[in-house]
Design an enzyme around this catalytic site. Structure first.
Site, PDB file in Angstrom:
ATOM      1  N   ASN A   1      43.614 -60.539  19.895  1.00 39.34           N
ATOM      2  CA  ASN A   1      44.405 -59.642  20.754  1.00 39.34           C
ATOM      3  C   ASN A   1      45.511 -58.923  19.977  1.00 39.34           C
ATOM      4  OD1 ASN A   1      42.777 -60.772  22.648  1.00 39.34           O
ATOM      5  ND2 ASN A   1      44.391 -61.766  23.845  1.00 39.34           N
TER       6      ASN A   1
ATOM      7  N   THR B   1      50.731  -9.510  31.987  1.00 40.35           N
ATOM      8  CA  THR B   1      50.917 -10.600  32.952  1.00 40.35           C
ATOM      9  C   THR B   1      49.785 -10.433  33.957  1.00 40.35           C
ATOM     10  OG1 THR B   1      52.284  -9.437  34.568  1.00 40.35           O
ATOM     11  CG2 THR B   1      53.450 -10.451  32.709  1.00 40.35           C
ATOM     12  N   HIS B   2      49.275 -11.539  34.453  1.00 39.81           N
ATOM     13  CA  HIS B   2      48.119 -11.519  35.377  1.00 39.81           C
ATOM     14  C   HIS B   2      46.918 -10.795  34.757  1.00 39.81           C
ATOM     15  CE1 HIS B   2      51.062 -12.547  38.582  1.00 39.81           C
ATOM     16  NE2 HIS B   2      51.819 -11.661  37.948  1.00 39.81           N
TER      17      HIS B   2
ATOM     18  N   SER C   1      23.015 -14.832  17.625  1.00 39.33           N
ATOM     19  CA  SER C   1      22.192 -15.128  18.799  1.00 39.33           C
ATOM     20  C   SER C   1      20.762 -15.307  18.339  1.00 39.33           C
ATOM     21  CB  SER C   1      22.288 -13.976  19.793  1.00 39.33           C
ATOM     22  OG  SER C   1      21.143 -13.958  20.627  1.00 39.33           O
TER      23      SER C   1
ATOM     24  N   ASN D   1      28.939 -13.836  17.638  1.00 35.87           N
ATOM     25  CA  ASN D   1      29.590 -14.490  18.768  1.00 35.87           C
ATOM     26  C   ASN D   1      30.749 -15.389  18.348  1.00 35.87           C
ATOM     27  OD1 ASN D   1      27.905 -13.321  20.699  1.00 35.87           O
ATOM     28  ND2 ASN D   1      26.345 -14.898  20.400  1.00 35.87           N
TER      29      ASN D   1
ATOM     30  N   TYR E   1      46.305 -60.135  28.306  1.00 38.58           N
ATOM     31  CA  TYR E   1      45.130 -59.444  27.769  1.00 38.58           C
ATOM     32  C   TYR E   1      43.981 -59.489  28.769  1.00 38.58           C
ATOM     33  CZ  TYR E   1      41.032 -58.200  25.107  1.00 38.58           C
ATOM     34  OH  TYR E   1      39.880 -57.576  24.700  1.00 38.58           O
TER      35      TYR E   1
ATOM     36  N   GLN F   1      39.669 -53.179  25.821  1.00 43.09           N
ATOM     37  CA  GLN F   1      38.782 -52.757  24.735  1.00 43.09           C
ATOM     38  C   GLN F   1      38.327 -51.307  24.946  1.00 43.09           C
ATOM     39  OE1 GLN F   1      35.567 -55.416  23.135  1.00 43.09           O
ATOM     40  NE2 GLN F   1      34.229 -54.014  24.210  1.00 43.09           N
TER      41      GLN F   1
ATOM     42  N   LYS G   1      39.791 -48.026  23.342  1.00 42.30           N
ATOM     43  CA  LYS G   1      39.581 -47.692  21.932  1.00 42.30           C
ATOM     44  C   LYS G   1      38.737 -46.431  21.759  1.00 42.30           C
ATOM     45  CE  LYS G   1      38.850 -51.469  19.457  1.00 42.30           C
ATOM     46  NZ  LYS G   1      37.950 -52.564  18.986  1.00 42.30           N
TER      47      LYS G   1
HETATM   48  N1  ARG Z   1      37.277 -56.031  20.861  1.00 40.75           N
HETATM   49  C1  ARG Z   1      38.377 -56.607  21.552  1.00 40.75           C
HETATM   50  C2  ARG Z   1      39.299 -55.491  22.035  1.00 40.75           C
HETATM   51  O1  ARG Z   1      39.243 -54.429  21.490  1.00 40.75           O
HETATM   52  C3  ARG Z   1      39.129 -57.512  20.649  1.00 40.75           C
HETATM   53  C4  ARG Z   1      39.964 -58.507  21.353  1.00 40.75           C
HETATM   54  C5  ARG Z   1      39.091 -59.529  21.967  1.00 40.75           C
HETATM   55  N2  ARG Z   1      39.860 -60.510  22.612  1.00 40.75           N
HETATM   56  C6  ARG Z   1      39.356 -61.340  23.539  1.00 40.75           C
HETATM   57  N3  ARG Z   1      40.169 -62.178  24.076  1.00 40.75           N
HETATM   58  N4  ARG Z   1      38.101 -61.285  23.894  1.00 40.75           N
HETATM   59  O2  ARG Z   1      40.052 -55.682  22.944  1.00 40.75           O
END
Ligand code: ARG
Length: 430
Positions: free
Chosen positions: A111, A156-157, A279, A287, A318, A323, A326
């Site tokens: 975490n 404008t507009h 094209s 283009n 957590y 996840q 990401k």
């Molecule tokens: N891949 C997980 C994430 O991005 C990593 C952390 C996982 N932790 C867990 N308690 N399963 O959050």
């Protein structure tokens, strides 16, 4: 299947594992260099408090450096079997140096491991975004200087309004991008605190040298409360994507203007030939696809931002939901970076058709100037306005250059204060 970090001997459903890992191991490939760096700092920190011996520390650091070099050379490829990059690092250490490898995870959790890797990645991405936005702003500032007094209609507009200039138009983007860089800088300051040492989100029963680890990783400080940093995941990313959005929102306006200016009926600009596409059926076409996709980039970043924001809806602690912040974070940053990297060369290649722009500044564009002139002579403005309105059809052709020169208040077309803008830009770059 390789053995999971958390394997305790029981059976685990393969479909469930694929579902929970999804593309995370691919995203972690991009975090690996950062994860390795943070792991080295963690190992050194553990040695400082006597949890690892110097021999163990040296073996671990040496191996982690080898892994980092292999990763750099593209030789360390994660697979679906790894579950994530954190697991892969520990597995590789155990395979190479045995027992010392099994000690690397003392006092940390995945975490805080993912938190620190993300923040290191985000810091680099924000730095590059600021650099690219600044480079784009510089190209636009050069354009503003080159064409400071080149008249073009101001709308404008989407209706002709008053005479404007290419310099004035370009300077507006310089200021917009400079504002965005300020937001990036403020966001970077939030990211620049080290969350490592928070473990699963509640600290750990060791006197970890958190400040030393933060320093080694180049952070400005420690993210103090682990529960705060754990639950900042998603909140910080939303702020990052909002900063990226601000960059591409300014670029979107530029892209919109360019596609209008390039339209056959206006033809104020020509895009550099190398920046146009053809094209498949119409042989004559050149283009502006690139400009259209630079406009669409804003939607990609906005979608990523909305995705991350919607995930920030959790109680303390957590949760695996996190996840999923990401992917959109990387997608949004990639889009903003790819778009801003193109900007300087696009701007440098723009060719303006002065003739066509001058012709588009028709007599009614001077109506406002005329009303103000009458007001200065003592006629109440509303009366002057009505008088000019009554004779719009018979207004004589005006002098665009003189109209621009007369707008002298700070920031207006006759007083662009480009040196002030340049100074602000250079101050940011320091
Ligand atoms: N891949 C997980 C994430 O991005 C990593 C952390 C996982 N932790 C867990 N308690 N399963 O959050």
């Amino acid at each position: 299947m390789s053995v999971r970090l958390w394997d305790k001997g029981g059976a685990t459903d393969a479909q469930m594992l694929r579902y929970t890992s999804r593309d995370d191991w691919q995203l972690d490939q991009r975090l690996l260099a950062y994860d390795l760096r943070a792991t080295i700092a963690h190992v050194r920190g553990l040695a400082r408090i006597g949890v690892l011996s110097e021999t163990e520390r040296d073996a671990l650091v040496r191996e982690l450096e080898v892994l980092a070099a292999q990763n750099e050379a593209g030789e360390l490829r994660l697979t679906e079997d790894d579950e994530d990059g954190h697991s892969a690092i520990e597995a590789a250490l155990v395979a190479r140096i045995g027992d010392a490898g099994k000690k690397v995870h003392t006092g940390r959790s995945r975490n805080d491991q993912v938190l620190v890797a993300m923040r290191l990645y985000e810091r680099d991405a924000l730095d590059e975004l600021a650099e690219q936005a600044t480079a784009g702003a510089r190209a636009l500032l050069d354009l503003a200087r080159r064409e400071a007094e080149t008249p073009m209609p101001g709308y404008t507009h989407l209706q002709r309004a008053v005479p404007s200039s290419v310099g004035y138009w370009a300077a507006s983007f310089v200021e917009g991008l400079t504002d965005a860089v300020d937001v990036i800088r403020a966001t970077r300051a939030l990211v620049d605190r080290c969350p490592l040492g928070g473990a699963a989100g509640f600290g750990v029963n060791l006197p970890l040298d958190r400040a030393g680890v933060a320093r080694e990783l180049g952070f400005a400080g420690v993210a103090l409360n682990p529960l705060a940093s754990q639950t900042s995941r998603g909140i910080i990313e939303a702020q990052i994507l909002a900063a990226a959005w601000q960059v591409v929102a300014v670029i979107r306006r530029l892209a919109w203007d360019l596609s209008l200016f390039a339209m056959s009926e206006l033809a104020f600009i020509r895009l550099p030939e190398a920046f146009t596409t053809g094209s498949s059926i119409m042989p004559q076409k050149r283009n502006p696809d690139v400009v259209e996709l630079m406009r669409a980039a804003c939607s990609v970043v906005q979608g990523a931002l909305a995705e991350v924001q919607s995930l920030v809806a959790l109680p303390s602690g957590y949760h695996r939901d996190l996840q999923l912040t990401k992917g959109p974070t990387m997608r949004g940053l990639d889009e903003a970076l790819a778009t801003s990297r193109l900007l300087p060369r696009l701007v440098e290649g723009l060719a303006f058709d002065r003739e066509r722009m001058a012709r588009a500044i028709t007599p009614e564009c001077f109506a406002t100037d005329r009303a103000v002139e009458l007001a200065v002579q003592g006629i109440p403005f509303r009366e002057a306005y009505r008088n000019v309105a009554a004779e719009i059809a018979s207004l004589p052709a005006g002098d665009a250059a003189a109209s621009l020169r007369a707008r002298v208040s700070l920031g207006a077309p006759g007083n662009l204060a480009l040196d002030d803008l340049a100074r602000r830009l250079e101050r940011q770059a320091r």
